[in-house]
Design a protein around this motif. Structure first.
Motif, PDB file in Angstrom:
ATOM      1  N   LYS A  97     -80.575 -31.156  35.263  1.00 44.99           N
ATOM      2  CA  LYS A  97     -79.369 -30.307  35.198  1.00 44.99           C
ATOM      3  C   LYS A  97     -79.278 -29.311  36.360  1.00 44.99           C
ATOM      4  N   ASP A 107     -76.080 -37.735  35.126  1.00 45.17           N
ATOM      5  CA  ASP A 107     -76.790 -37.513  33.854  1.00 45.17           C
ATOM      6  C   ASP A 107     -78.291 -37.338  34.100  1.00 45.17           C
ATOM      7  N   ILE A 162     -82.849 -39.683  24.675  1.00 43.02           N
ATOM      8  CA  ILE A 162     -81.787 -38.773  25.139  1.00 43.02           C
ATOM      9  C   ILE A 162     -80.673 -39.554  25.825  1.00 43.02           C
ATOM     10  N   ASP A 196     -72.457 -35.881  32.098  1.00 43.30           N
ATOM     11  CA  ASP A 196     -72.947 -35.719  30.727  1.00 43.30           C
ATOM     12  C   ASP A 196     -73.454 -34.301  30.457  1.00 43.30           C
ATOM     13  N   ASN A 197     -73.482 -33.954  29.176  1.00 44.10           N
ATOM     14  CA  ASN A 197     -74.112 -32.731  28.667  1.00 44.10           C
ATOM     15  C   ASN A 197     -73.365 -31.446  28.994  1.00 44.10           C
TER      16      ASN A 197
HETATM   17 MG    MG Z   1     -77.398 -36.706  29.207  1.00 38.51          MG
END
Ligand code: MG
Ligand code: SAH
Ligand code: DHB
Length: 234
Positions: free
Chosen positions: A155, A152, A55, A178-179
């Protein structure tokens, strides 16, 4: 294929000449980039063998982050979520001699793997891997001490890392997160993963926070690129 000059409605009452990034166009961009060198390829193969989830960021994203770090003149960088050390290596390679990257990782297995592979690189002396929960470690970083900060990790804790990032970054510092597309599920009404809901809330939070000026760049799984504004004059 879109007709040359085709317009795509982006907002009600507005149109724009954005080009949709098709697979072909994306592969064209990839072909122009530096991609993974032998060390990064070896790291990925060994990580998969070790059962570490694949990931990590994409090479295109790593390259963009290098360009942004160089633009920011970054010498001090903090990363939350090391995994195998892949993004850490991309970032450390953008730092000048004497630059430092502090990267925080919860998992002892991931931290040990990352230390091993970063230790094989030419930037080993610039990187410090800190093992443990990021929320416990970030308060030890001084205010206005970093030029760039990459979030990152887990979450649900993004809002907390965001607050710490705004404290630790210098005014004008670079914020990367990120994401932003939540593993591609950001607009999926059927998504049940609590991380997707967490990222939806986080994206709203960032967009409404006047302490940072940021936008989501459509690379990888969506990358927030922001700058910490100067404190308002008083
Ligand atoms: Mg990520
Ligand atoms: N930045 C990496 C990918 C990070 S994946 C890259 O692109 O190469 C997310 C990482 O965050 C995982 O290794 C996970 O173990 C770590 N993580 C999860 N919760 C954490 C926490 N509370 N503190 C620090 N790291 C955490
Ligand atoms: C996951 C986490 C990430 O940071 C990422 O870039 C992709 C996937 C995950 O938790 O599945």
């Amino acid at each position: 294929m879109l007709a040359k000059g085709a317009k795509i409605a982006l907002l009600e009452g507005m149109s724009s000449t954005s080009t949709v990034v098709t697979t072909d166009l994306f592969q064209y961009i990839q072909g122009l980039g530096p991609g993974d060198d032998a060390l990064l390829q070896g790291l990925k193969a060994a990580a998969e063998k070790a059962g570490i989830p694949a990931i990590w960021i994409s090479p295109e994203q790593g390259h963009l982050m290098q360009v942004l770090l160089r633009l920011a003149g970054a010498r001090r960088v903090v990363e939350v979520g090391t995994l195998a050390g892949y993004s850490a290596l991309w970032m450390a390679r953008a730092l000048p001699a004497g630059g430092t990257l502090d990267t925080l990782e919860l998992s002892p297995v991931h931290a040990a793997f990352a230390r091993d592979w970063i230790g094989r690189s030419e930037v080993a002396d610039r990187v410090r891997v800190h093992e443990g929960p990021a929320a416990d470690q970030l308060p030890a970083f001084a205010a206005a001490s970093a030029d760039a900060f990459f979030i990152d990790a887990d979450k649900k804790s993004y809002p907390r890392y965001f607050e710490e990032a705004l404290r630790i970054l210098r005014p004008g510092g670079l914020l990367l997160v990120d994401n932003a597309f939540a593993f591609g599920q950001i607009l999926d009404p059927a998504a049940t993963d609590p991380d997707v809901a967490a990222i939806r809330r986080f994206n709203q939070l960032v967009s409404q926070d006047s302490r940072v000026d940021g936008t989501i760049v459509a690379i990888g799984d969506g990358l927030w690129v922001g700058v910490k504004r100067d404190a308002p004059a008083r």
